[in-house]
Design an enzyme around this catalytic site. Structure first.
Site, PDB file in Angstrom:
ATOM      1  N   SER A  45       2.618   2.106 -14.670  1.00 30.18           N
ATOM      2  CA  SER A  45       2.324   2.513 -16.049  1.00 30.18           C
ATOM      3  C   SER A  45       1.669   1.404 -16.870  1.00 30.18           C
ATOM      4  O   SER A  45       1.953   1.229 -18.057  1.00 30.18           O
ATOM      5  CB  SER A  45       3.603   3.012 -16.741  1.00 30.18           C
ATOM      6  OG  SER A  45       4.123   4.115 -16.046  1.00 30.18           O
TER       7      SER A  45
ATOM      8  N   GLY B 130      -2.899   5.618 -12.600  1.00 28.36           N
ATOM      9  CA  GLY B 130      -3.491   6.624 -13.490  1.00 28.36           C
ATOM     10  C   GLY B 130      -4.624   6.080 -14.351  1.00 28.36           C
ATOM     11  O   GLY B 130      -5.687   6.722 -14.477  1.00 28.36           O
TER      12      GLY B 130
ATOM     13  N   LYS C 208      -5.315   6.645  -5.576  1.00 31.00           N
ATOM     14  CA  LYS C 208      -4.368   7.546  -4.905  1.00 31.00           C
ATOM     15  C   LYS C 208      -5.122   8.784  -4.379  1.00 31.00           C
ATOM     16  O   LYS C 208      -6.263   8.643  -3.958  1.00 31.00           O
ATOM     17  CB  LYS C 208      -3.211   7.914  -5.835  1.00 31.00           C
ATOM     18  CG  LYS C 208      -2.526   6.663  -6.395  1.00 31.00           C
ATOM     19  CD  LYS C 208      -1.207   6.924  -7.059  1.00 31.00           C
ATOM     20  CE  LYS C 208      -0.628   5.603  -7.542  1.00 31.00           C
ATOM     21  NZ  LYS C 208       0.643   5.726  -8.206  1.00 31.00           N
TER      22      LYS C 208
ATOM     23  N   GLU D  21       4.840   4.936  -2.419  1.00 32.70           N
ATOM     24  CA  GLU D  21       4.622   6.355  -2.100  1.00 32.70           C
ATOM     25  C   GLU D  21       4.468   6.556  -0.589  1.00 32.70           C
ATOM     26  O   GLU D  21       4.850   7.587  -0.046  1.00 32.70           O
ATOM     27  CB  GLU D  21       3.380   6.865  -2.861  1.00 32.70           C
ATOM     28  CG  GLU D  21       3.697   7.076  -4.346  1.00 32.70           C
ATOM     29  CD  GLU D  21       2.525   6.863  -5.284  1.00 32.70           C
ATOM     30  OE1 GLU D  21       1.364   6.804  -4.820  1.00 32.70           O
ATOM     31  OE2 GLU D  21       2.770   6.714  -6.499  1.00 32.70           O
TER      32      GLU D  21
ATOM     33  N   GLU E 295       5.653  -3.454  -7.828  1.00 32.86           N
ATOM     34  CA  GLU E 295       5.593  -2.165  -8.517  1.00 32.86           C
ATOM     35  C   GLU E 295       6.976  -1.517  -8.506  1.00 32.86           C
ATOM     36  O   GLU E 295       7.354  -0.892  -7.504  1.00 32.86           O
ATOM     37  CB  GLU E 295       4.608  -1.237  -7.808  1.00 32.86           C
ATOM     38  CG  GLU E 295       3.194  -1.773  -7.782  1.00 32.86           C
ATOM     39  CD  GLU E 295       2.174  -0.662  -7.551  1.00 32.86           C
ATOM     40  OE1 GLU E 295       1.174  -0.654  -8.272  1.00 32.86           O
ATOM     41  OE2 GLU E 295       2.397   0.204  -6.684  1.00 32.86           O
TER      42      GLU E 295
ATOM     43  N   ASN F  92      -5.987   1.805  -8.106  1.00 31.36           N
ATOM     44  CA  ASN F  92      -5.550   2.575  -6.939  1.00 31.36           C
ATOM     45  C   ASN F  92      -5.736   4.041  -7.314  1.00 31.36           C
ATOM     46  O   ASN F  92      -4.988   4.580  -8.114  1.00 31.36           O
ATOM     47  CB  ASN F  92      -4.079   2.249  -6.648  1.00 31.36           C
ATOM     48  CG  ASN F  92      -3.500   3.132  -5.554  1.00 31.36           C
ATOM     49  OD1 ASN F  92      -4.233   3.879  -4.892  1.00 31.36           O
ATOM     50  ND2 ASN F  92      -2.190   3.052  -5.367  1.00 31.36           N
TER      51      ASN F  92
ATOM     52  N   HIS G 108       2.709   0.529  -0.194  1.00 27.93           N
ATOM     53  CA  HIS G 108       2.924   1.238  -1.460  1.00 27.93           C
ATOM     54  C   HIS G 108       4.176   2.113  -1.338  1.00 27.93           C
ATOM     55  O   HIS G 108       4.410   2.732  -0.296  1.00 27.93           O
ATOM     56  CB  HIS G 108       1.698   2.092  -1.803  1.00 27.93           C
ATOM     57  CG  HIS G 108       1.707   2.516  -3.248  1.00 27.93           C
ATOM     58  ND1 HIS G 108       2.526   3.506  -3.705  1.00 27.93           N
ATOM     59  CD2 HIS G 108       1.032   2.044  -4.322  1.00 27.93           C
ATOM     60  CE1 HIS G 108       2.349   3.646  -5.024  1.00 27.93           C
ATOM     61  NE2 HIS G 108       1.438   2.754  -5.413  1.00 27.93           N
TER      62      HIS G 108
ATOM     63  N   GLY H 202       3.833   5.867 -12.554  1.00 31.26           N
ATOM     64  CA  GLY H 202       3.447   7.203 -12.991  1.00 31.26           C
ATOM     65  C   GLY H 202       4.457   7.852 -13.917  1.00 31.26           C
ATOM     66  O   GLY H 202       4.420   9.061 -14.127  1.00 31.26           O
TER      67      GLY H 202
HETATM   68  P1  13P Z   1       0.555   4.122 -12.449  1.00 24.08           P
HETATM   69  O1  13P Z   1      -0.284   3.022 -13.062  1.00 24.08           O
HETATM   70  O2  13P Z   1      -0.047   5.466 -12.499  1.00 24.08           O
HETATM   71  O3  13P Z   1       1.969   4.065 -12.919  1.00 24.08           O
HETATM   72  O4  13P Z   1       0.618   3.780 -10.859  1.00 24.08           O
HETATM   73  C1  13P Z   1       0.876   2.529 -10.463  1.00 24.08           C
HETATM   74  C2  13P Z   1       0.622   2.450  -9.007  1.00 24.08           C
HETATM   75  O5  13P Z   1       1.314   3.048  -8.217  1.00 24.08           O
HETATM   76  C3  13P Z   1      -0.493   1.649  -8.542  1.00 24.08           C
HETATM   77  O6  13P Z   1      -0.469   1.476  -7.152  1.00 24.08           O
END
Ligand code: 13P
Length: 690
Positions: free
Chosen positions: A651, A673, A448, A535, A605, A446, A533, A611
């Site tokens: 993560s 990430g 983002k 976010e 998640e 992803n 998601h 993150g």
């Molecule tokens: P990270 O792997 O950066 O923690 O993000 C996870 C995520 O939100 C994937 O959708």
């Protein structure tokens, strides 16, 4: 700190619950008393006569029921959000109202606790400020209220409570209040109730005198009263000290025939006296006059006195005589006193030697079958024992006992369900341990809001090349911003790397500036879309309902869905992760049929791990994914659950992926990430080869 907050919320919740249950109950058992109080308020606001009495009775019942139900719901933590907000709104309104009665003093007693507990206006204001603060705290953190009953069984508490209190209220209206908190309760000797004990504090008054001399008017007190050259004009007397007020201070009977005060005669009479009490004969219910007349005849035959006590004038009394053929004597008393004496118009009271030994509503008068012998031989003619404890016990047995039994049964049910789930999970684990390969293993990236178009296309190319050269043994998907989709689709070998969007609109098409529809996503060559998601939920206010629309549109346009769910740190600390995740699935994807479900991949998640570098331990992740799978099994059956791919995200890196992917329920990862660099991403994909 968190513990302190939870304790504070729960303490406030119990304070509110106890107060509301008490105030609601005492109002509900005395709907006429509540009606009189409402009328006092209406009069103070010059709104008298706005609603007819029968409607105000409905309001009185509804008010008592609302308070009682809010209290019980608060106690059982039923519908925590709605209930805490309504309680706060209620308390805010009541605090404003009591501020007004404190300042303007239009009513003497707020009526919060009916006749059970009288507070001064100042005490009421203080009480409401404290309760409003409690309500604000609870409304701020409603989920901190610990539940006694699982959500699925709360409807029983809701319906039982409302039915119980409304039925109780209507019963009390039809008969008389179950508990009588007024001074004229059964067992009270009216004369004794009027006595002022020796040495009791006497009320004090101060008089000022207005006198005139030579055209000048001045005020004097007894201390400086002038000589007789001053001419008297007026006296003003104010009470400066309240003094002792006996429980009964307003009982006086005047015969309508002779105009004589017969109070003493009635109260000192040896033997029985029936008092038919009607504050206003014009609005009295006359449907049971036959029973009343028979009781009068019975009284006559058995040497008992019988008076009708009313505040009505002679014309109303005459009307009543014509209507009912009444032959008994009438006497006058204060209307408020009569309303206090009995909550029925008319109601019947039986005195023996000046002591109240029984009371009846006109709907439940003693029948001729009961009056077969002189009163001293009948049960109704005997002074009754105080049955308050008995009645309290009945309330406990009929209301709190069933609810306590329900709570116990519910806890046992929840516990056995937990055990069954654990066992079935174990069965599922075993199945998956051997058949994990049945499900698709997936590593999805992803991106983002990262990568401009050129960098994104270059990264996609690099990943594609690396994976074509070294074929992955799992499905690989990259999910990119919208603007990359078409270009990235052009550089990917779709048999090796799948493509997905990070979002799509909740509308099919039209004037929605800036939005990108599921159909548009599909037209770029993408096969997937990430929905739900955290976010997007958090920063763009995507609710369960919005996501449900998106899910339906994505599926309608042939896209597969990576559906995200997960809890916040606070929710995990409150051990609510299962509840939260289940609600997210139920809110947005569990409406799908079994066929549509095949296009869903779930990504768990935990928000606290995204993150942050704080990965859930492989055991934590496994436990959650096993729970999610059991939830899917409950909804779609074990076979569908077995075939559903469930990913972990948060993560996830090449270093922890092998450990995570080794768990039986973890079918891969949704990577943020670490999907932005080809080597990092490939490292995670290769974890499936270990
Ligand atoms: P990270 O792997 O950066 O923690 O993000 C996870 C995520 O939100 C994937 O959708």
């Amino acid at each position: 700190m968190q513990k302190l907050r939870i304790t504070a919320v729960n303490v406030c919740r119990f304070v509110l619950a106890a107060t509301f249950i008490f105030s609601g109950y005492v109002k509900a058992i005395d709907p006429l008393g509540t009606l009189y109080k409402l009328k006092d308020y209406a009069a103070a606001m010059s709104l008298n006569g706005l609603l007819p009495d029968w409607m105000l009775v409905g309001v009185a019942i509804a008010l008592g029921a609302l308070e009682f139900a809010l209290g019980v719901f608060m106690l059982f933590a039923v519908r925590r959000h709605v209930v805490s907000r309504i309680t706060l709104a209620f308390m805010a309104a009541m605090t404003v109202l009591t501020l007004w009665i404190f300042v303007a003093d239009p009513v003497k007693d707020c009526g919060c606790f009916g006749d059970a507990l009288k507070l001064t206006n100042g005490e009421t204001l203080l009480k409401n400020i404290v309760l409003a603060a409690c309500a604000a705290l609870v409304a701020w953190r409603p989920v901190d209220m610990a539940r006694f009953i699982s959500r699925s069984n709360q409807w029983i508490v809701r319906y039982y409570t409302v039915a119980y209190i409304v039925i109780t209220s209507v019963y009390c209206l039809y008969t008389l209040p179950i508990f009588d908190f007024r001074p004229y309760h059964v067992g009270m000797n009216i004369k004794q109730g009027m006595e002022i004990p020796e040495g009791a504090e006497q009320p004090e008054f101060e008089s000022t005198f207005l006198l005139r001399k030579n055209g000048e008017t001045r005020e004097f007190t007894l201390d400086n009263y002038p000589d007789s050259t001053w001419e008297y004009v007026d006296t003003r007397t104010v009470q400066t000290k309240k003094g002792y007020e006996p429980p009964i201070h307003d009982f006086a009977l005047t015969s309508c025939d002779t105009g004589e005060d017969i109070t003493e005669q009635v109260l000192t009479k040896k033997g029985y006296t029936f008092l038919l009490v009607s504050p206003r004969l014009a609005v009295a219910d006359d449907s049971n006059f036959g029973d009343i007349d028979q009781i009068y005849e019975y009284a006559e035959e058995n040497g008992a006195d019988f008076y009708c006590v009313t505040a009505s004038a002679n014309d109303e009394i005459e009307r009543w005589r014509d209507l009912t053929g009444a032959e008994y004597q009438f006497c006058n008393a204060d209307e408020t006193t009569l309303k206090t004496m009995i909550r029925s118009n008319p109601g019947l009271m039986l005195l023996k030697d000046g002591t109240i030994i029984d009371k009846w509503s006109h709907n439940a008068l003693p029948q001729t079958d009961d009056l077969t012998a002189p009163l001293q031989q009948l049960t109704i003619g005997k002074a009754q024992n105080d049955s308050t404890t008995e009645r309290l016990l009945i309330v406990l047995l009929t209301f709190f006992l069933p609810l306590s039994a329900l709570t116990l049964a519910d806890r046992l049910w929840a516990w056995s369900k937990w055990i069954r789930n654990k066992q079935s999970n174990n069965r599922i684990f075993n199945l998956f341990k051997t058949e994990k390969k049945m499900r698709k293993k997936i590593v999805a990236g992803n991106w983002k809001m990262n990568m401009n178009l050129q960098d994104g296309v270059a990264l996609a190319k690099e990943i594609n090349e690396a994976l074509v050269a070294d074929k992955p043994n799992c499905e690989v998907i990259i999910c990119t911003p919208f603007i990359h989709l078409a270009s990235v689709a052009g550089v990917l070998d779709s048999t090796v790397v799948g493509l997905g969007a990070e979002n799509c609109a909740d509308k099919a098409k039209g004037a929605y500036t800036g939005e990108v529809s599921a159909e548009m996503v599909k037209s770029t060559g993408a096969q997937y879309v990430i929905l739900g998601h955290s976010e997007r939920r958090q920063y763009y206010g995507e609710t369960a309902e919005i996501l449900k629309e998106k899910v339906d549109l994505a599926l309608a346009n042939g896209l597969k869905i990576l559906f995200c769910c997960g809890e916040t740190l606070e929710e995990r600390e409150a051990e609510k992760q299962n509840e939260v995740v289940k609600a997210e699935l139920e809110g947005s994807v569990f409406h799908l049929d079994a066929e549509a479900w095949k296009n869903i991949v779930i990504a768990y998640e935990p928000i606290w791990a995204i993150g942050t570098g704080k990965t859930a331990t492989s055991d934590q992740a496994e436990e959650m994914l096993a729970y999610i799978r059991s939830t899917v099994a409950e909804k779609y059956g074990a076979e569908a659950a077995e075939e559903t791919s469930i990913l972990y995200g948060g993560s996830c890196k090449a270093s922890n992926a092998p450990e995570l992917f080794s768990k039986p329920n973890i079918d891969g990862g949704l990577i943020g990430g670490a999907s932005l660099k080809c080597a990092d991403f490939k490292g995670i994909i290769d974890a499936w080869k270990k």
